[in-house]
Design an enzyme around this catalytic site. Structure first.
Site, PDB file in Angstrom:
ATOM      1  N   ASN A 354       0.838  -1.202   0.000  1.00  0.00           N
ATOM      2  CA  ASN A 354       0.000   0.000   0.000  1.00  0.00           C
ATOM      3  C   ASN A 354       0.870   1.248   0.000  1.00  0.00           C
ATOM      4  OD1 ASN A 354      -2.695   1.409   0.502  1.00  0.00           O
ATOM      5  ND2 ASN A 354      -1.412   2.214   2.151  1.00  0.00           N
ATOM      6  N   GLU A 355       0.654   2.103  -0.996  1.00  0.00           N
ATOM      7  CA  GLU A 355       1.345   3.401  -1.096  1.00  0.00           C
ATOM      8  C   GLU A 355       2.818   3.270  -0.766  1.00  0.00           C
ATOM      9  OE1 GLU A 355      -0.676   6.620   0.831  1.00  0.00           O
ATOM     10  OE2 GLU A 355      -2.294   6.480  -0.623  1.00  0.00           O
ATOM     11  N   ASN A 410      -4.956   4.942  -4.868  1.00  0.00           N
ATOM     12  CA  ASN A 410      -5.574   5.682  -3.769  1.00  0.00           C
ATOM     13  C   ASN A 410      -5.522   7.151  -4.176  1.00  0.00           C
ATOM     14  OD1 ASN A 410      -5.309   3.228  -2.457  1.00  0.00           O
ATOM     15  ND2 ASN A 410      -3.733   3.915  -1.031  1.00  0.00           N
ATOM     16  N   TYR A 416      -6.935  16.133   0.338  1.00  0.00           N
ATOM     17  CA  TYR A 416      -5.620  16.663   0.699  1.00  0.00           C
ATOM     18  C   TYR A 416      -5.144  17.720  -0.283  1.00  0.00           C
ATOM     19  CZ  TYR A 416      -5.152  12.830   3.979  1.00  0.00           C
ATOM     20  OH  TYR A 416      -5.339  11.974   5.013  1.00  0.00           O
ATOM     21  N   TRP A 490     -12.448   4.993   1.708  1.00  0.00           N
ATOM     22  CA  TRP A 490     -11.589   5.023   2.889  1.00  0.00           C
ATOM     23  C   TRP A 490     -12.272   5.928   3.902  1.00  0.00           C
ATOM     24  CZ3 TRP A 490      -7.863   1.891   4.217  1.00  0.00           C
ATOM     25  CH2 TRP A 490      -7.107   2.220   5.359  1.00  0.00           C
ATOM     26  N   LYS A 511     -12.103   9.776   8.473  1.00  0.00           N
ATOM     27  CA  LYS A 511     -12.694   9.585   7.141  1.00  0.00           C
ATOM     28  C   LYS A 511     -13.804   8.533   7.157  1.00  0.00           C
ATOM     29  CE  LYS A 511      -8.702  11.199   4.648  1.00  0.00           C
ATOM     30  NZ  LYS A 511      -7.766  11.179   5.799  1.00  0.00           N
TER      31      LYS A 511
HETATM   32  C1  GCB Z   1      -3.802   6.586   2.518  1.00  0.00           C
HETATM   33  C2  GCB Z   1      -3.355   5.393   3.288  1.00  0.00           C
HETATM   34  C3  GCB Z   1      -4.231   5.164   4.506  1.00  0.00           C
HETATM   35  C4  GCB Z   1      -4.501   6.477   5.198  1.00  0.00           C
HETATM   36  C5  GCB Z   1      -5.247   7.386   4.244  1.00  0.00           C
HETATM   37  C6  GCB Z   1      -5.566   8.749   4.833  1.00  0.00           C
HETATM   38  O1  GCB Z   1      -3.555   6.731   1.373  1.00  0.00           O
HETATM   39  O2  GCB Z   1      -3.279   4.241   2.512  1.00  0.00           O
HETATM   40  O3  GCB Z   1      -3.573   4.253   5.340  1.00  0.00           O
HETATM   41  O4  GCB Z   1      -5.195   6.338   6.380  1.00  0.00           O
HETATM   42  O5  GCB Z   1      -4.490   7.578   3.099  1.00  0.00           O
HETATM   43  O6  GCB Z   1      -6.602   8.919   5.435  1.00  0.00           O
HETATM   44  O7  GCB Z   1      -4.745   9.656   4.674  1.00  0.00           O
END
Ligand code: GCB
Length: 719
Positions: A354-355, A410, A416, A490, A511
Site C-alpha cells: 500500500n502506497e 488511492n 488533501y 476510505w 474519514k
Molecule cells: C492513505 C493510506 C491510509 C490512510 C489514508 C488517509 O492513502 O493508505 O492508510 O489512512 O491515506 O486517510 O490519509
C-alpha cells in the site's frame, strides 16, 4: 480427538518480566487508551504476559500453543526455556509445547511493538497496537495428527474449479499430516487417500456474492481421530479492463469500503460480537466488497465475509516506506496470509503493498521485493490475482505498475490536494493510455467530524456536509466508469492514528462513514446506503445535527433508495421529487421548523431553527471560514488574473507566473524537505497546476492578509 482450550483468563501482564503483576484477560492490548488519544506517544516497547498452565490443560499426546495475533514481535517461553520467536503482528502462529512440559508449567510470552528496521508496518497512518489481541489457544492432538506448525496452516487446502457451463465444480482437497492415510469427505462423499483427493460436485450451488453465498464443507479425519474441516465456496472471479469485475460469469461491479479492525476504547482487542456488529453495518450499507486494510484480519472476520458474500481484498502491511532489511518479513507475512486464508471463498485478490512509493523511491530493491511477493502469491495460489494500492503521485508509467496482475490507485483529490474533478481526469487519462490494464480505486475519502457543519461546505472544513458532497461526486464518478474493477471508500469506520491531531479530535482519522465507536452514521453513510442497499427501503434527512442555521433559505437534502421523495415543513407538503439517491429542496427559514421526508412507506424527521448569528460550535477552522467569506464578497475583474485562476494558468503568463513562482519558492524554503519532495515530483506539480491559487494558498495555511495582497497584485495583470 482434538481438544481446543481458549486461554482467556488467568493471565498476568506487565512491562517487566519479573513484575508481571496486573491480572488481565485476553484478548488484550496495552494501547487501548494511549494509542487513541493523540500525541503519537503511545507505549511502544516490550511487555510480558504470564500464565500458569494447569495439569488438566496440558493433557494429551501432543500439545501446541496457538497465538492468533501477537503484535508485533513475540517470543514464547515455557518454564524459562525459549521456544520460538515470531515477527509480524497480524498472522496466527503455533509452537509445540510437548517435550518441554513439567509438572507445573509457567508460560511467559514477551510481545514487542517497538520500532524495527525489518518488521512491517513501521510508517503508516494507524496505531500499531501492541498485545496479545486475538485468541490464544492450547490444541492437544493425538500422535497422528494434521500439520499445525508450518505457517499456521489449517492442515487442509481446498481448491474448487468451477465449470459454469456444465454447472460442476472439481474440488481438490490436499491435507498435511504425519499419518499414512486420511478420510476426506466433501458433499456426502468420502474418499480414503494418502493426502489428496479430488471430488466432482454436479449441479453445483455457487458462492454467488451477497445474493447467495453458499458454502460447502470439506472434512478430513485420520485413523487416530484427529480431524480438521474447512468451509469453501465454488465461484469464478474475473476482471476485464473495459467491463470491470465478473462473478460467476456475470458483471458484478465491486463497490464497497475499507475496514480497519480497531474500535474506540478497545483498540484491536475485539470479541466475536464486535466483528459481527461490523459485518451487520457493512450489510446494512449494501456494500458487496471490503478491502481488509492494511494487514491480515481476524479469521472470524474472513468467515463472516464468506457467510455474507462479501468479496475481499486481503493484504499485508507492506506500507508507505520500503525497508531494505524488511524483504524477508514481507515474504513471511504473505506466506502466512495465504496459507491461513486460502480456503476463504470471499478472497478475490492478494494485495502486495500500500502506497509503498509514498516515502520510498522506485528503485531496484523495491521492485525486486514486489516481484518476489508477486511470484510467491502466484506459486502458492494460481487461482487468485495480485494487486497493489498505489499512491496518487506514482507516475502511471512507473515500472512497478507492471508487476501485479491488476492495479489500483488511492486518490484524495478534493481532500488533501487538488479538486474533486481531478479524480475523473486521472482515471480517464489512465484508461485512455492503458486500455488493456485493469484499474481500480482502492481508497478515497474526506474527514468529517459530525460536530461540524456548514451551509457552504468546502475542502478542509471537516464538516459532515463536505464529506457528503465529496462522496456524492465520487459516487457519480464511479457510476460513470464501469471499468473500475473495484472501488473502496476510505474508510467505513473512523480509526485510531495516534499521530493525528485535526478536525477537533486527537488521534483519530475521521474519514469513516461511521464513528469510531460505531454509534453514529454520518450523512455520507446514508448516501452509499441509498445507492447500494436495494433491499431495505428508507429515506434519510441530511443535516440532522446542523440544527441552528443562519440562512434565509436552507437546503434540505434527502438520501433515499426510493424513486420519489415528498418533503413536509411543519406538516405542509412543500414539494415532491422523483429522482435517484439524492433529492434537494430549498426551504425558507423563518423560525423553528419540523421537517419530514417521506418516500413510499418510509419517513424521517428533524428539527431545524433559524438563528441570527452563525453557531460557532459548528466551525472547526474559523480562520479558513473567514477567508471564504471575505473573498466571495470581493469583486473580481475576470479580465485580469486573480487567485481564482489555476496555478497552471497563472504560470503561463510571464509576469504573473514569476510572481507566484517567487512566492512559492519562498514558502518552500520555509518548509524544507516536504517542499523538496513536491518540487521534484512531476505528477504532483501537474496536479498542483490544476488547482486554483486560492485553494493552494489555503492549503498551505496562508493568512488572510497575504491572500488578499496576492489577489490585488494579480488583479493588476491583464490576461
Ligand atoms: C492513505 C493510506 C491510509 C490512510 C489514508 C488517509 O492513502 O493508505 O492508510 O489512512 O491515506 O486517510 O490519509
Amino acid at each position: 480427538m482434538r481438544n481446543i482450550t481458549v486461554l482467556t483468563d488467568g493471565w498476568f501482564f506487565g512491562r517487566a518480566r519479573e513484575h508481571t503483576g496486573e491480572a488481565v484477560t485476553l484478548p488484550h492490548t496495552w494501547n487501548a487508551v494511549d494509542g487513541q488519544d493523540g500525541g503519537n506517544d503511545y507505549y511502544r516497547g516490550t511487555c510480558w504476559y504470564r500464565r500458569a498452565l494447569s495439569a488438566e490443560e496440558t493433557k494429551g499426546e501432543r500439545l501446541f500453543l496457538e497465538l492468533g495475533g501477537a503484535a508485533h514481535s513475540c517470543e514464547v517461553f515455557l518454564n524459562g526455556e525459549t521456544l520460538c520467536r515470531h515477527e509480524g503482528g497480524y498472522a496466527a502462529f503455533r509452537v509445540e509445547l510437548t517435550g518441554h512440559l513439567q509438572e507445573n508449567n509457567l508460560l511467559e510470552i514477551s510481545v514487542d511493538n517497538s520500532d524495527s528496521d525489518h518488521v512491517y508496518p513501521q510508517k503508516a497512518d494507524f496505531t500499531f497496537y501492541g498485545g496479545l489481541y486475538r485468541d490464544v489457544k492450547l490444541i492437544s492432538v493425538p500422535a497422528e495428527h494434521f500439520e499445525l506448525l508450518k505457517d499456521g496452516t489449517p492442515g487442509i487446502k481446498v481448491t474448487p474449479v468451477v465449470d459454469l457451463e456444465k454447472k460442476t465444480a472439481t474440488v481438490t482437497v490436499e491435507t498435511w499430516h504425519n499419518g499414512k492415510s486420511v478420510d476426506i469427505t466433501v458433499n456426502g462423499e468420502t474418499k480414503t487417500v494418502e493426502r489428496t483427493a479430488e471430488f466432482v460436485i454436479e449441479n453445483v450451488r455457487l458462492w454467488d456474492g451477497v445474493d447467495d453465498p453458499y458454502l460447502y464443507t470439506a472434512a478430513a479425519k485420520l485413523p487416530s481421530g484427529d480431524e480438521v474441516s474447512t468451509r469453501f465456496g465454488c465461484r469464478v472471479f474475473a476482471c476485464d479492463p473495459e467491463k470491470g469485475f465478473f462473478l460467476n460469469g456475470r458483471s458484478y461491479p465491486l463497490r464497497g469500503v475499507s475496514r480497519h479492525q480497531d474500535r474506540k476504547g478497545k483498540g484491536n482487542a475485539l470479541s466475536y460480537e464486535d466483528h459481527a456488529a461490523d459485518m451487520a453495518i457493512i450489510r446494512e450499507l449494501g456494500a458487496n466488497t471490503l478491502r481488509l486494510a492494511h494487514y491480515q484480519h481476524a479469521p472470524e472476520f474472513y468467515d463472516l465475509c464468506d457467510e455474507n458474500g462479501i468479496v475481499v481484498w486481503a493484504e499485508i502491511p507492506y506500507i508507505t516506506m520500503h525497508m531494505k532489511n524488511g524483504r524477508q518479513n514481507t515474504l513471511d507475512q504473505m506466506r502466512e496470509l495465504i496459507t491461513q486464508c486460502y480456503n476463504h471463498p470471499c478472497i478475490a485478490v492478494w494485495g502486495l503493498s500500500n502506497e509503498i512509493t509514498a516515502a520510498s523511491a522506485v528503485n531496484e530493491d523495491l521492485l525486486e521485493n514486489h516481484r518476489l511477493l508477486n511470484e510467491l502469491c502466484h506459486k502458492m495460489d494460481p487461482t487468485r490475482l495480485t494487486t497493489m494500492a498505489n499512491v496518487f503521485m506514482l507516475e502511471i508509467d512507473s515500472p512497478i505498475l507492471e508487476i501485479p496482475d491488476i492495479n489500483s490507485y488511492n486518490l484524495y483529490f478534493g481532500w488533501y490536494l487538488g479538486e474533486l474533478g481531478q479524480t475523473d481526469e486521472f482515471f480517464d487519462e489512465y484508461h485512455a493510455k492503458y486500455p488493456d490494464r485493469v484499474i481500480g480505486f482502492s481508497e478515497y475519502g474526506a474527514d468529517a467530524n459530525p460536530a461540524f457543519h456548514s451551509a457552504r461546505p468546502e475542502k478542509g472544513d471537516y464538516t459532515e456536509e463536505y464529506q457528503a458532497l465529496y462522496h456524492e461526486h465520487m459516487l457519480q464518478m464511479i457510476e460513470a466508469r464501469p471499468y473500475l474493477w473495484a472501488t473502496h471508500v476510505w474508510n467505513l469506520f473512523d480509526f485510531a492514528a495516534d499521530g493525528r491531531d485535526e478536525g477537533g479530535k486527537h488521534g483519530e482519522n475521521q474519514k469513516g462513514l461511521v464513528t469510531f465507536d460505531r454509534s453514529l452514521r454520518k450523512d455520507a453513510f446514508w448516501l452509499y446506503k441509498a445507492a447500494w442497499n436495494k433491499a431495505e427501503p428508507f429515506v434519510h434527512l441530511c443535516g440532522k445535527r446542523y440544527v441552528n442555521r443562519c440562512e434565509d433559505t436552507t437546503e434540505i437534502k434527502v438520501y433515499s433508495n426510493q424513486p420519489e421523495v415528498r418533503l413536509y415543513v411543519d406538516g405542509t407538503l412543500i414539494g415532491a421529487q422523483t429522482g435517484k439517491t439524492v433529492f434537494r429542496f430549498a426551504v425558507p427559514l423563518l423560525g423553528e421548523h419540523l421537517i419530514r421526508a417521506e418516500a413510499g412507506q418510509s419517513a424521517d424527521t428533524m428539527c431545524i431553527r433559524r438563528v441570527s448569528e452563525p453557531d460557532e460550535s459548528y466551525i472547526f477552522n474559523k480562520a479558513a471560514a473567514s477567508v471564504t467569506n471575505w473573498f466571495d464578497a470581493d469583486e473580481v475583474d475576470p479580465s485580469c488574473f486573480s487567485i481564482n485562476d489555476t496555478l497552471g494558468e497563472i504560470r503561463q503568463h510571464p509576469q504573473a507566473g514569476a510572481i507566484v513562482n517567487a512566492m512559492m519558492a519562498k514558502g518552500a524554503s520555509e518548509r524544507g524537505d516536504v517542499a523538496d519532495a513536491v518540487k521534484d515530483n512531476p505528477a504532483l506539480q501537474r496536479m498542483m497546476g490544476r488547482m486554483t491559487m486560492l485553494s493552494l494558498l489555503k492549503q498551505g495555511g496562508a493568512d488572510e492578509e497575504s491572500i488578499k495582497q496576492l489577489n490585488r497584485v494579480l488583479q493588476g495583470i491583464k490576461k
